[in-house]
Scaffold this motif. Structure first.
Motif, PDB file in Angstrom:
ATOM      1  N   UNK A  10       0.839  -1.216   0.000  1.00  0.00           N
ATOM      2  CA  UNK A  10       0.000   0.000   0.000  1.00  0.00           C
ATOM      3  C   UNK A  10       0.870   1.261   0.000  1.00  0.00           C
ATOM      4  N   UNK A  11       1.954   1.216   0.763  1.00  0.00           N
ATOM      5  CA  UNK A  11       2.869   2.370   0.789  1.00  0.00           C
ATOM      6  C   UNK A  11       3.468   2.596  -0.605  1.00  0.00           C
ATOM      7  N   UNK A  12       3.934   1.517  -1.206  1.00  0.00           N
ATOM      8  CA  UNK A  12       4.594   1.663  -2.503  1.00  0.00           C
ATOM      9  C   UNK A  12       3.606   2.085  -3.593  1.00  0.00           C
ATOM     10  N   UNK A  13       2.349   1.659  -3.446  1.00  0.00           N
ATOM     11  CA  UNK A  13       1.347   2.057  -4.443  1.00  0.00           C
ATOM     12  C   UNK A  13       1.117   3.567  -4.391  1.00  0.00           C
ATOM     13  N   UNK A  14       1.340   4.170  -3.209  1.00  0.00           N
ATOM     14  CA  UNK A  14       1.105   5.614  -3.063  1.00  0.00           C
ATOM     15  C   UNK A  14       2.346   6.444  -3.400  1.00  0.00           C
ATOM     16  N   UNK A 320      10.975   6.170   0.255  1.00  0.00           N
ATOM     17  CA  UNK A 320      11.956   7.173  -0.190  1.00  0.00           C
ATOM     18  C   UNK A 320      12.708   6.658  -1.410  1.00  0.00           C
ATOM     19  N   UNK A 321      13.004   5.366  -1.425  1.00  0.00           N
ATOM     20  CA  UNK A 321      13.649   4.781  -2.612  1.00  0.00           C
ATOM     21  C   UNK A 321      12.768   5.009  -3.845  1.00  0.00           C
ATOM     22  N   UNK A 322      11.498   4.730  -3.705  1.00  0.00           N
ATOM     23  CA  UNK A 322      10.586   4.888  -4.848  1.00  0.00           C
ATOM     24  C   UNK A 322      10.515   6.353  -5.289  1.00  0.00           C
ATOM     25  N   UNK A 323      10.381   7.285  -4.341  1.00  0.00           N
ATOM     26  CA  UNK A 323      10.312   8.711  -4.678  1.00  0.00           C
ATOM     27  C   UNK A 323      11.584   9.170  -5.391  1.00  0.00           C
TER      28      UNK A 323
END
Ligand code: AMP
Ligand code: MG
Length: 416
Positions: A10-14, A320-323
């Motif tokens: 859910x975190x990564x989806x956002x 943070x990695x994804x951002x």
């Protein structure tokens, strides 16, 4: 209550990568490249010698004792002016272009200069096989002009900084560093430099979270400490919501002064989940504030320092990695053999502070004498977390368990 993997998804989806920007290479360490990088040169730019020595004709010197006239000396940065012909050689320094006519370089250690006269030096080369091409790196072996040498998505390490420079790039497109507001909440908190009065403790989470954010190549914006009142929290949270991510510590459990979720809701932050089946870290709160210039991610971490750390590593660091356009590290945990018994208790999956090391080639681990999620001091003896599945059970010395190293985030999925 949702599990760790579902919460993380859910975190990564956002979390979406930020819009790339251009920046000087000198500032880009730890960021992710957002463009393919093409070389503007052939490298090496000429056939070059890899050693200091004499440029020769290989079949003339191979396996024989010869004495050759030395034509000239060519240092790196200079250009040979005389072609090498039979009976001659050119003294040449590492990196210099190979003279026409020569097809090998004999290292200086295998030669002897004979100063017959200062104007007509001669060199002796004895024995040894000399292959054509020996000690020569031919033009363009490393890269050709127009070739893509780094792909978008590459993590920028010191090596990449060097390579950008070799191909003439002083500015590059990267995903910018996420900006992360850090707010510690709690009436009991005083600044690290202050001496706590009765009932007070020092704010250790704020500085630790700032350091965790920095360690993730993001920018920490310290909002200090917020008291547990609606008004104070509202003002500070509003300020924090200007950044890409707001990380709060404390105030998300079930106490009467755990006001963080309600203040976030008043400010329009949508709750995505509250509570995760995890120990330590169960009260974790996560929500999103939709915004035209990029949705804001809000993490309410439980206030106990070890819970704060575990929740940061499990959920905030991957976000943070994804951002930052980095690949989210979802590799498997390491396997290590317990050197001591460990009694596991409780009905939640547990990440227990532990110290791992190599004994010979084998990775071994022991849990530290940890007094619970407020015990930051014992955590300082740990370099990993050992994973124990839910249920009461003795894990005996010799059993193999999963461990998650502190050095580069936690590695999910954790279980089995
Ligand atoms: P809370 O999540 O606010 O209920 O806090 C849980 C526990 O963590 C309490 O014992 C707090 O005193 C402690 N705590 C909360 N915030 C911090 C902080 N910034 N630094 C150290 N301990 C904290
Ligand atoms: Mg509190």
């Amino acid at each position: 209550m949702i599990g760790v993997e579902e919460a993380l998804s859910k975190v990564l989806a956002a979390a979406r990568p930020k819009r790339p920007i251009r920046m000087p290479v000198a500032d880009s360490l730890g960021l992710t490249l957002a463009e393919d990088i093409t070389s503007d040169i052939d490298s090496p730019p000429h056939d070059k010698t890899l050693v200091d020595g004499y440029a020769v004709i290989a079949d003339e010197v191979s396996g024989r004792d010869v004495e050759l006239a030395v034509l000239e000396e060519v240092a790196a940065g200079a250009i040979p002016t005389i072609p090498v012909t039979r009976g001659t050689a050119t003294r040449i320094m590492t990196g210099a272009p190979i003279p026409d006519g020569a097809d090998a370089v004999v290292m200086i250690e295998r030669t002897k200069l004979v100063e017959a006269s200062a104007d007509s030096p001669r060199v002796q080369i004895s024995g040894g096989v000399v292959r054509s091409g020996q000690n020569i790196m031919t033009l363009g072996t490393s890269m050709r002009r127009g070739e893509v040498v780094l792909l978008a998505g590459t993590l920028i390490r010191p090596i990449e900084v060097g390579l950008f420079s070799e191909v003439g790039r002083a500015e590059i497109a990267v995903y910018p560093r996420p900006r992360v507001a850090v707010l510690a909440t709690g009436n009991e908190l005083v600044a690290p430099r202050d001496v706590p009065s009765a009932g007070q403790i020092r704010n250790s989470n704020g500085p630790m979270l700032g350091a965790l954010v920095t360690s993730a190549s993001a920018v920490a914006v310290d909002l200090g400490v917020g008291r547990d009142t609606q008004d104070e929290l509202r003002g500070l949270i509003e300020r924090g919501l200007r950044e890409d991510v707001l990380v709060l510590s404390g105030g998300v459990s079930a106490g009467v002064l755990d006001l963080v979720p309600s203040v976030l809701a008043q400010l329009g932050v949508h709750e995505v989940f509250h509570k995760v089946n995890l120990k330590p870290g169960k009260p974790l709160w996560f929500g999103v504030l939709p915004s035209e210039d990029g949705d804001r991610l809000v993490f309410g971490l439980p206030g106990n320092p070890v819970s704060t750390l575990v929740c940061f590593e499990l959920f905030v660091r991957p976000a943070l990695d994804r951002l930052a356009g980095r690949e989210v590290n979802l590799s498997r945990p390491l396997k290590a053999r317990l050197t001591r018994d460990h009694q596991q208790r409780g009905d939640r999956p547990t990440y227990f502070p532990a110290a791992m090391s190599f004994v010979g080639h084998e990775l071994v681990v022991q849990t530290v004498a940890w007094k619970g999620s407020a015990d930051l001091r014992s955590l300082a003896e740990a370099n990993c977390l050992a994973y124990f599945p839910p249920g009461d059970r003795l894990f005996a010395a010799g059993e193999v368990v999963n461990v998650h190293s502190f050095t580069r985030g936690f590695l999910l999925p954790p279980i089995r």
